[in-house]
Design a protein around this motif. Structure first.
Motif, PDB file in Angstrom:
ATOM      1  N   ARG A  87       0.829  -1.212   0.000  1.00 49.99           N
ATOM      2  CA  ARG A  87       0.000   0.000   0.000  1.00 49.99           C
ATOM      3  C   ARG A  87       0.862   1.260   0.000  1.00 49.99           C
ATOM      4  NH1 ARG A  87      -5.612  -0.580   0.916  1.00 49.99           N
ATOM      5  NH2 ARG A  87      -6.115  -2.775   0.490  1.00 49.99           N
ATOM      6  N   PRO A  88       0.253   2.425  -0.328  1.00 54.76           N
ATOM      7  CA  PRO A  88       0.994   3.696  -0.361  1.00 54.76           C
ATOM      8  C   PRO A  88       1.457   4.120   1.031  1.00 54.76           C
ATOM      9  CG  PRO A  88      -1.356   4.057  -0.717  1.00 54.76           C
ATOM     10  CD  PRO A  88      -1.150   2.578  -0.762  1.00 54.76           C
ATOM     11  N   PRO A  89       2.365   5.101   1.085  1.00 56.79           N
ATOM     12  CA  PRO A  89       2.954   5.523   2.368  1.00 56.79           C
ATOM     13  C   PRO A  89       1.932   5.972   3.410  1.00 56.79           C
ATOM     14  CG  PRO A  89       4.236   6.392   0.543  1.00 56.79           C
ATOM     15  CD  PRO A  89       3.006   5.770  -0.060  1.00 56.79           C
ATOM     16  N   ASP A  90       0.848   6.680   3.008  1.00 58.00           N
ATOM     17  CA  ASP A  90      -0.114   7.144   4.007  1.00 58.00           C
ATOM     18  C   ASP A  90      -0.809   5.972   4.689  1.00 58.00           C
ATOM     19  OD1 ASP A  90      -1.428   6.517   1.602  1.00 58.00           O
ATOM     20  OD2 ASP A  90      -3.159   7.753   2.137  1.00 58.00           O
ATOM     21  N   THR A 110      -0.339   5.033   8.757  1.00 60.30           N
ATOM     22  CA  THR A 110      -1.511   4.853   9.616  1.00 60.30           C
ATOM     23  C   THR A 110      -1.346   3.609  10.475  1.00 60.30           C
ATOM     24  OG1 THR A 110      -2.962   5.949   8.020  1.00 60.30           O
ATOM     25  CG2 THR A 110      -4.011   4.536   9.654  1.00 60.30           C
ATOM     26  N   VAL A 111      -0.893   2.524   9.859  1.00 59.55           N
ATOM     27  CA  VAL A 111      -0.699   1.279  10.597  1.00 59.55           C
ATOM     28  C   VAL A 111       0.415   1.436  11.622  1.00 59.55           C
ATOM     29  CG1 VAL A 111      -0.032  -1.153  10.418  1.00 59.55           C
ATOM     30  CG2 VAL A 111      -1.567  -0.141   8.709  1.00 59.55           C
ATOM     31  N   TYR A 112       1.536   2.009  11.196  1.00 59.59           N
ATOM     32  CA  TYR A 112       2.693   2.186  12.086  1.00 59.59           C
ATOM     33  C   TYR A 112       2.669   3.598  12.667  1.00 59.59           C
ATOM     34  CZ  TYR A 112       4.173  -1.959   9.467  1.00 59.59           C
ATOM     35  OH  TYR A 112       4.226  -3.202   8.880  1.00 59.59           O
ATOM     36  N   SER A 113       1.577   3.944  13.323  1.00 58.92           N
ATOM     37  CA  SER A 113       1.370   5.322  13.789  1.00 58.92           C
ATOM     38  C   SER A 113       2.367   5.739  14.867  1.00 58.92           C
ATOM     39  CB  SER A 113      -0.058   5.492  14.311  1.00 58.92           C
ATOM     40  OG  SER A 113      -0.360   4.498  15.281  1.00 58.92           O
ATOM     41  N   PHE A 114       2.923   4.774  15.614  1.00 57.33           N
ATOM     42  CA  PHE A 114       3.879   5.103  16.665  1.00 57.33           C
ATOM     43  C   PHE A 114       5.306   4.753  16.246  1.00 57.33           C
ATOM     44  CE2 PHE A 114       0.056   4.059  19.491  1.00 57.33           C
ATOM     45  CZ  PHE A 114      -0.407   5.372  19.437  1.00 57.33           C
ATOM     46  N   HIS A 115       5.560   4.869  14.959  1.00 55.09           N
ATOM     47  CA  HIS A 115       6.905   4.592  14.457  1.00 55.09           C
ATOM     48  C   HIS A 115       7.932   5.520  15.096  1.00 55.09           C
ATOM     49  CE1 HIS A 115      10.179   3.697  11.689  1.00 55.09           C
ATOM     50  NE2 HIS A 115      10.294   4.986  11.433  1.00 55.09           N
ATOM     51  N   ALA A 116       7.522   6.766  15.369  1.00 49.86           N
ATOM     52  CA  ALA A 116       8.447   7.730  15.976  1.00 49.86           C
ATOM     53  C   ALA A 116       8.880   7.297  17.369  1.00 49.86           C
ATOM     54  CB  ALA A 116       7.802   9.117  16.037  1.00 49.86           C
ATOM     55  N   ALA A 165      -9.315   5.112   8.597  1.00 49.87           N
ATOM     56  CA  ALA A 165      -8.438   5.867   9.497  1.00 49.87           C
ATOM     57  C   ALA A 165      -7.482   6.760   8.713  1.00 49.87           C
ATOM     58  CB  ALA A 165      -7.654   4.906  10.379  1.00 49.87           C
ATOM     59  N   SER A 166      -6.995   6.274   7.579  1.00 50.54           N
ATOM     60  CA  SER A 166      -6.093   7.075   6.740  1.00 50.54           C
ATOM     61  C   SER A 166      -6.791   8.326   6.246  1.00 50.54           C
ATOM     62  CB  SER A 166      -5.595   6.242   5.552  1.00 50.54           C
ATOM     63  OG  SER A 166      -4.850   5.134   5.985  1.00 50.54           O
ATOM     64  N   ALA A 167      -8.064   8.199   5.871  1.00 47.81           N
ATOM     65  CA  ALA A 167      -8.818   9.353   5.393  1.00 47.81           C
ATOM     66  C   ALA A 167      -9.060  10.355   6.525  1.00 47.81           C
ATOM     67  CB  ALA A 167     -10.144   8.892   4.797  1.00 47.81           C
ATOM     68  N   VAL A 168      -9.364   9.835   7.738  1.00 53.91           N
ATOM     69  CA  VAL A 168      -9.660  10.712   8.869  1.00 53.91           C
ATOM     70  C   VAL A 168      -8.422  11.510   9.285  1.00 53.91           C
ATOM     71  CG1 VAL A 168     -10.233  10.713  11.333  1.00 53.91           C
ATOM     72  CG2 VAL A 168     -11.588   9.350   9.734  1.00 53.91           C
ATOM     73  N   ARG A 169      -7.261  10.869   9.256  1.00 53.63           N
ATOM     74  CA  ARG A 169      -6.058  11.538   9.748  1.00 53.63           C
ATOM     75  C   ARG A 169      -5.308  12.316   8.682  1.00 53.63           C
ATOM     76  NH1 ARG A 169      -1.588   8.077  11.952  1.00 53.63           N
ATOM     77  NH2 ARG A 169      -0.114   8.727  10.340  1.00 53.63           N
ATOM     78  N   SER A 170      -5.800  12.294   7.440  1.00 49.87           N
ATOM     79  CA  SER A 170      -5.059  12.925   6.344  1.00 49.87           C
ATOM     80  C   SER A 170      -4.893  14.428   6.550  1.00 49.87           C
ATOM     81  CB  SER A 170      -5.743  12.644   5.008  1.00 49.87           C
ATOM     82  OG  SER A 170      -7.060  13.170   5.001  1.00 49.87           O
ATOM     83  N   GLN A 171      -5.969  15.120   6.944  1.00 49.02           N
ATOM     84  CA  GLN A 171      -5.881  16.569   7.112  1.00 49.02           C
ATOM     85  C   GLN A 171      -4.929  16.948   8.242  1.00 49.02           C
ATOM     86  OE1 GLN A 171      -9.641  18.545   7.614  1.00 49.02           O
ATOM     87  NE2 GLN A 171      -8.712  20.565   7.865  1.00 49.02           N
ATOM     88  N   ALA A 172      -5.039  16.244   9.377  1.00 48.35           N
ATOM     89  CA  ALA A 172      -4.134  16.521  10.488  1.00 48.35           C
ATOM     90  C   ALA A 172      -2.697  16.174  10.106  1.00 48.35           C
ATOM     91  CB  ALA A 172      -4.562  15.743  11.732  1.00 48.35           C
ATOM     92  N   GLY A 173      -2.539  15.127   9.295  1.00 48.89           N
ATOM     93  CA  GLY A 173      -1.205  14.722   8.868  1.00 48.89           C
ATOM     94  C   GLY A 173      -0.517  15.775   8.035  1.00 48.89           C
ATOM     95  N   GLU A 233     -13.996   8.858  19.081  1.00 51.73           N
ATOM     96  CA  GLU A 233     -14.084   8.359  17.708  1.00 51.73           C
ATOM     97  C   GLU A 233     -12.701   8.299  17.054  1.00 51.73           C
ATOM     98  OE1 GLU A 233     -16.925  10.869  15.780  1.00 51.73           O
ATOM     99  OE2 GLU A 233     -18.608   9.529  16.212  1.00 51.73           O
ATOM    100  N   VAL A 234     -11.893   9.329  17.284  1.00 46.94           N
ATOM    101  CA  VAL A 234     -10.532   9.334  16.745  1.00 46.94           C
ATOM    102  C   VAL A 234      -9.718   8.197  17.349  1.00 46.94           C
ATOM    103  CG1 VAL A 234      -8.353  10.605  16.723  1.00 46.94           C
ATOM    104  CG2 VAL A 234     -10.486  11.781  16.161  1.00 46.94           C
ATOM    105  N   ASP A 235      -9.811   8.030  18.654  1.00 43.81           N
ATOM    106  CA  ASP A 235      -9.027   6.990  19.322  1.00 43.81           C
ATOM    107  C   ASP A 235      -9.428   5.597  18.861  1.00 43.81           C
ATOM    108  OD1 ASP A 235      -7.731   8.961  20.687  1.00 43.81           O
ATOM    109  OD2 ASP A 235      -8.840   8.707  22.550  1.00 43.81           O
ATOM    110  N   SER A 236     -10.724   5.334  18.765  1.00 46.37           N
ATOM    111  CA  SER A 236     -11.195   4.006  18.403  1.00 46.37           C
ATOM    112  C   SER A 236     -10.819   3.643  16.972  1.00 46.37           C
ATOM    113  CB  SER A 236     -12.724   3.910  18.566  1.00 46.37           C
ATOM    114  OG  SER A 236     -13.082   4.066  19.918  1.00 46.37           O
ATOM    115  N   LEU A 237     -10.864   4.622  16.063  1.00 46.80           N
ATOM    116  CA  LEU A 237     -10.603   4.339  14.660  1.00 46.80           C
ATOM    117  C   LEU A 237      -9.121   4.393  14.319  1.00 46.80           C
ATOM    118  CD1 LEU A 237     -11.716   3.789  11.811  1.00 46.80           C
ATOM    119  CD2 LEU A 237     -11.901   6.266  11.508  1.00 46.80           C
ATOM    120  N   CYS A 238      -8.418   5.405  14.812  1.00 45.43           N
ATOM    121  CA  CYS A 238      -7.039   5.639  14.375  1.00 45.43           C
ATOM    122  C   CYS A 238      -5.978   5.081  15.319  1.00 45.43           C
ATOM    123  CB  CYS A 238      -6.808   7.140  14.191  1.00 45.43           C
ATOM    124  SG  CYS A 238      -7.904   7.902  12.968  1.00 45.43           S
ATOM    125  N   PHE A 239      -6.340   4.808  16.549  1.00 44.94           N
ATOM    126  CA  PHE A 239      -5.369   4.279  17.516  1.00 44.94           C
ATOM    127  C   PHE A 239      -5.965   3.080  18.241  1.00 44.94           C
ATOM    128  CE2 PHE A 239      -4.794   8.876  17.109  1.00 44.94           C
ATOM    129  CZ  PHE A 239      -3.490   8.928  16.626  1.00 44.94           C
TER     130      PHE A 239
END
Length: 591
Positions: free
Chosen positions: A38-41, A45-51, A81-89, A206-212
């Motif tokens: 899949r693309p980088p975004d 999203t999957v590896y959100s805590f890579h940092a 989740a990728s769509a939801v976090r795109s703007q904040a990203g 909603e953010v926590d349940s979907l993205c984290f």
């Protein structure tokens, strides 16, 4: 990462690396291969805590557990989740919390106290949220729903990641990137459950349940009121079903919820408010306030220096309202916010101590507006300032920024000031909301609390008996609070009493001397006795010599006091707290 042999898997280990069945392992491999394509975004999203260097296997398993290893459902969830976090990203998830909120986070926390505080057992970050103190009307005066959501992204992708990284660097075995939460509902009533308050909670969950997904280790809800069962049915619909099973709900039985918290958190990592030995929440938030303003000040100073606009005398242009001008010459030592819910007029009081100064900021969404009148301790009018929202004031538009006014006046005269707001057009059926933030500047927060204690009639001597100067500054945490004292003929007396916790619960000397007086019906924390003064020794609840000090030395002065000189009366022995012990008064000759 497949479990070995026929070992039994505990409920808490299901779906984690090392505990997968062969079927789950096959799905894991398929998911990993799909993520790699899949693309980088999608991957970020999957590896959100890579940092924070999260183990990739643990990251993949988090998403698989969230959808019970149904691969198609997992892929769909990641896409959403990728769509939801795109703007904040696109804004790097708002690394500056001030800019994310549109107001200082410390001001936001006065209306919704929450913080990362230490670590639970297993290395999991401990997050505390005092939902019972959430003031939705106050929040509306200082920020927007968009600001709150932006700040939540900042919280998860910067603050939370910093907590994880700190634990990883000190504990190589820390793999499960999960948080332990304390949700304190003390003070919650049905009047708090407004649409705005529920919208805030809903947006964050909603953010926590979907993205984290699968980042909650345990949630303990304490001081839950009786009506909470009905509210919980509404909130639980927004939370994943497996997450609901990690939640413990307890009422206002302090003994029960303290026992539960101690199962999860060591005492030194738990605030004194919740039965631990750590810094009180009030002092912790105060410390964070100082750190936040100092960080902003230094960042702004560096920016001005880079532009050559920073002068040698310390004056810096106020390019942002986040950095009070007094920070150039002093340190912020205290910040408080006062909510004015006004029909015609309302007032609050605040004090300025000697050698300190105060700045003020006002916030509102009221298009009716009003006038803020400040009265000095002498009774004279300092200033009258109009406060009115400059926007449209559309109540349905929760993303319209409120109006902020940073007052030019700096209050320096010691004493109590009165702040009164009168509306321009009072309503019999409605109210107007205003927030007034006071910032006190001085030398240090410890000196501020000493002066505050002295102004309340107590002179706190925070130096440990016979201890070295090196010990001073890290051995004591002082919390001033109103404590109820019962005496003969007066069962409703209240005084400002100090609760002191020394390192290793050691004894501290507290000077509580006061003026002489006759027939005084005063609490024992303000003893009067002609020709002598009394020193209160705070004894440890641990068995130890009453003359031992912070560094283990002997307090010669206390040891030389003979018990037969004077025995404290029953009214002069006051229970301070179960953890600390009791206050014992002994007499000393003058000089």
């Amino acid at each position: 990462i497949v479990r070995k042999g026929n070992q039994t898997v505990e409920v808490g280990d299901w779906g984690y690396p090392g505990y997968l069945t062969k079927q789950e392992w096959e799905i894991f491999q398929q998911f990993k291969a799909e993520v790699d394509r899949r693309p980088p975004d999608f991957q970020s999203t999957v590896y959100s805590f890579h940092a924070a260097s999260e183990d990739p296997n643990h990251a993949l398993c988090r998403w698989l557990r969230a959808r019970k290893f149904h691969l198609e459902d997992v892929l769909e969830m990641v896409s959403q989740a990728s769509a939801v976090r795109s703007q904040a990203g696109c804004s790097d998830f708002y690394p500056d919390g001030h800019l994310a909120l549109g107001v200082e986070p410390s001001v936001y926390h006065t209306q919704y106290p929450q913080m990362y505080y230490g670590y639970a057992r297993g290395g999991h970050p401990l997050f505390i949220s005092k939902v019972g103190q959430l003031n939705a009307e106050g929040i509306a005066c200082i920020t927007t729903m968009k600001g709150i959501l932006n700040y939540h992204w900042h919280d998860m992708m910067h603050s939370y990641i910093r907590q994880l990284e700190r634990q990883r660097l000190t504990n190589s075995q820390f793999k499960r990137y999960e948080v332990v939460c304390i949700l304190d509902l003390e003070g919650l009533t049905t009047s708090h459950l407004t649409k705005r308050a529920l919208d805030i909670v809903k947006a964050q969950t909603e953010v926590d349940s979907l993205c984290f997904p699968e980042t909650l280790r345990h949630l303990v809800i304490i001081n839950a009121p009786g009506f909470f069962a009905m509210t919980w049915k509404l909130i639980s619909k927004w939370i994943d079903a497996r997450t609901v099973n990690k939640i413990t709900i307890l009422g206002n039985n302090r003994t029960k919820w303290m026992a539960k918290l101690r199962e999860l958190v060591d005492p030194d990592q738990l605030p004194v408010d919740y039965g631990g030995t750590g810094m009180s929440i009030e002092r912790y938030l105060e410390k964070e306030t100082v750190e936040q303003y100092t960080e902003v000040h230094l960042r702004q100073k560096r920016a001005e220096e880079a532009k050559g606009k920073y002068s040698d005398d310390g004056d810096i242009p106020r390019s942002t309202s986040f950095c009070p001008k007094t920070l150039a010459v002093g340190q912020i030592v205290s910040q408080k916010a006062y909510h004015f819910c006004v029909r015609s007029s309302a007032s609050h009081h605040a004090s300025v101590l000697k050698e300190e100064s105060m700045e003020l900021s006002a916030f509102t969404r009221s298009v009716t507006g009003g006038k803020l009148r400040i009265t000095a301790p002498s009774g004279s009018i300092v200033t009258t300032v109009p406060i009115r929202h400059q926007g449209k004031g559309d109540e349905e538009d929760e993303n319209e920024p409120p109006t902020r006014i940073d007052l030019d006046v700096v209050l320096t005269q010691p004493g109590q000031y009165k702040f009164k707001i009168e509306t321009n057009g009072g309503s019999l059926f409605g109210t107007e909301d205003f927030i007034l933030v006071t910032r006190v500047f001085g030398t240090t927060t410890d000196e501020h609390h000493l002066r505050q204690a002295a102004s309340n009639g107590s002179n706190l001597d925070l130096k440990p008996s016979d201890s070295s100067a090196d010990d001073i500054g890290n051995f004591v945490d002082v919390t001033l609070c109103n404590r109820r004292l019962c005496r003969d003929g007066d069962d409703d007396a209240r005084v400002n009493s100090p609760v002191v916790q020394g390192r290793n619960n050691s004894m501290l000397d507290i000077d509580l001397s006061a003026d002489d007086g006759e027939n005084e019906k005063l609490p024992p924390l303000h003893p009067r006795d002609a020709g002598s003064r009394k020193r209160a020794s705070l004894s440890s609840s641990r068995p130890q010599s009453p003359a031992s000090t912070v560094d283990g030395s002997v307090n010669q002065r206390s040891r030389n006091v003979k018990k037969e000189d004077r025995q404290p009366s029953p009214s002069e022995t006051v229970g301070v707290s179960d953890r600390v012990g009791e206050v014992e008064f002994v007499e000393e000759d003058d000089g």
